[in-house]
Design a protein around this motif. Structure first.
Motif, mmCIF file in Angstrom:
data_model
loop_
_atom_site.group_PDB
_atom_site.id
_atom_site.type_symbol
_atom_site.label_atom_id
_atom_site.label_comp_id
_atom_site.label_asym_id
_atom_site.label_seq_id
_atom_site.Cartn_x
_atom_site.Cartn_y
_atom_site.Cartn_z
ATOM 1 N N TYR A 238 48.089 11.726 31.713
ATOM 2 C CA TYR A 238 49.426 12.112 31.267
ATOM 3 C C TYR A 238 49.855 13.398 31.970
ATOM 4 O O TYR A 238 49.103 14.372 32.018
ATOM 5 C CB TYR A 238 49.434 12.317 29.751
ATOM 6 C CG TYR A 238 50.730 12.870 29.220
ATOM 7 C CD1 TYR A 238 51.895 12.113 29.267
ATOM 8 C CD2 TYR A 238 50.778 14.157 28.683
ATOM 9 C CE1 TYR A 238 53.093 12.613 28.780
ATOM 10 C CE2 TYR A 238 51.970 14.662 28.195
ATOM 11 C CZ TYR A 238 53.127 13.886 28.249
ATOM 12 O OH TYR A 238 54.306 14.394 27.778
ATOM 13 N N VAL A 239 51.038 13.370 32.525
ATOM 14 C CA VAL A 239 51.591 14.553 33.200
ATOM 15 C C VAL A 239 52.747 15.073 32.354
ATOM 16 O O VAL A 239 53.766 14.384 32.168
ATOM 17 C CB VAL A 239 52.086 14.212 34.622
ATOM 18 C CG1 VAL A 239 52.699 15.456 35.269
ATOM 19 C CG2 VAL A 239 50.943 13.666 35.461
ATOM 20 N N ASP A 240 52.591 16.281 31.829
ATOM 21 C CA ASP A 240 53.609 16.876 30.961
ATOM 22 C C ASP A 240 54.587 17.672 31.822
ATOM 23 O O ASP A 240 54.328 18.823 32.178
ATOM 24 C CB ASP A 240 52.944 17.777 29.922
ATOM 25 C CG ASP A 240 53.960 18.432 28.993
ATOM 26 O OD1 ASP A 240 55.080 17.889 28.897
ATOM 27 O OD2 ASP A 240 53.634 19.467 28.387
ATOM 28 N N LYS A 241 55.705 17.044 32.132
ATOM 29 C CA LYS A 241 56.709 17.697 32.970
ATOM 30 C C LYS A 241 57.630 18.610 32.173
ATOM 31 O O LYS A 241 58.301 19.470 32.739
ATOM 32 C CB LYS A 241 57.543 16.634 33.691
ATOM 33 C CG LYS A 241 56.728 15.786 34.664
ATOM 34 C CD LYS A 241 57.617 14.771 35.368
ATOM 35 C CE LYS A 241 56.807 13.927 36.344
ATOM 36 N NZ LYS A 241 57.656 12.906 37.049
ATOM 37 N N SER A 242 57.671 18.432 30.865
ATOM 38 C CA SER A 242 58.581 19.237 30.036
ATOM 39 C C SER A 242 57.956 20.546 29.557
ATOM 40 O O SER A 242 58.661 21.448 29.112
ATOM 41 C CB SER A 242 59.021 18.425 28.821
ATOM 42 O OG SER A 242 57.912 18.190 27.959
ATOM 43 N N GLY A 243 56.639 20.622 29.605
ATOM 44 C CA GLY A 243 55.966 21.810 29.113
ATOM 45 C C GLY A 243 55.717 21.782 27.614
ATOM 46 O O GLY A 243 55.163 22.736 27.051
#
Length: 265
Positions: A238-243
């Motif tokens: 999972y890549v959390d782009k929103s922070g």
């Protein structure tokens, strides 16, 4: 080729000339329906309609006679017009009975008594929506005393404010109620607390004046029911782009540090 009963694997059988061999659980439920009013509770794709056709054929000696004399009629009820053609085709495929189908409320509302008398004389099984049948009953075109079998498709709808319920009220008031067969794959028609399950089933049995039945051998039933299509999807990291994930972890760390400082475990 596949049979018409919701994709059952009929091709595994040696089938000829539209003569289908009923499964053991279908025979079991047919025998129950011959003895008393029955609600058939089976999964979608398990051949509930076939059981209705088998029961219709077992009782067909009552509907083969002249309607104007001692002959009666079998009525197969569905909730929506789209199912009329499907269920009528099933009865025609698996019996030699004459089948009438009635799907348009607007059209049948204009029919006078002579038109209905003609339909009843020509057809032995009548497949129609519950709204049309309620109109027929209320106008006295077909008395309940002249019906040998009344089939309710999706009978769980009778729990609600529905024409099925109104029809059963008329049956209760009649001195000669026909044999009842209910078909359902969703006996409760929605979510139900397990503690209320027995009460709700008993309520449906009371409304339809029937006993709820299902197959005793659920393992065999599962072999012949429609199976869900299963798809396996591989998910990468999972890549959390929103922070958001990082902020939530920081909040949790602060809370854990606070609990540790307070010696709370």
């Amino acid at each position: 080729p596949m049979g018409p009963f919701f994709g059952l694997p009929w091709q595994q059988e040696a089938i000829h000339d539209n003569i289908y061999t009923p499964r053991k659980y279908q025979v079991e439920l047919l025998e129950a329906a011959l003895e008393h009013n029955t609600i058939v509770c089976l999964n979608t794709g398990s051949g509930k309609t076939f059981i209705a056709v088998l029961l219709t054929k077992e009782l067909s000696h009552q509907i083969r006679g002249d309607f104007r004399k001692n002959g009666k009629r079998t009525v197969f009820l569905v909730n929506t017009a789209s199912y009329v053609v499907q269920q009528a085709a099933t009865v025609r495929t698996h019996s030699d009975l004459r089948v009438g189908e009635y799907a348009s409320v607007e059209e049948t509302l204009t029919w006078i008594e002579n038109k209905w008398s003609q339909e009843l004389a020509e057809n032995q099984v009548l497949v129609m929506t519950c709204h049309i049948f309620l109109h027929v009953l209320m106008n006295g075109f077909l008395p309940l005393s002249k019906i040998n079998l009344l089939v309710f498709d999706e009978c769980h709808l009778a729990i609600m404010d529905h024409p099925y319920r109104d029809i059963m009220k008329m049956c209760e008031e009649s001195p000669s109620c026909p044999r009842i067969l209910g078909l359902t794959a969703s006996i409760l028609n929605g979510k139900c607390d397990p503690s209320e399950l027995e009460e709700k089933i008993q309520n449906l049995e009371r409304i339809l004046k029937s006993n709820a039945e299902t197959a005793t051998d659920l393992v065999v039933l599962d072999r012949y029911s429609s199976q869900p299509r299963e798809v396996v999807l591989d998910c990468g990291p999972y890549v959390d782009k929103s922070g958001l994930c990082e902020r939530l972890l920081n909040e949790l760390d602060e809370a854990l540090n606070f609990l540790n400082d307070c010696n709370i475990s």
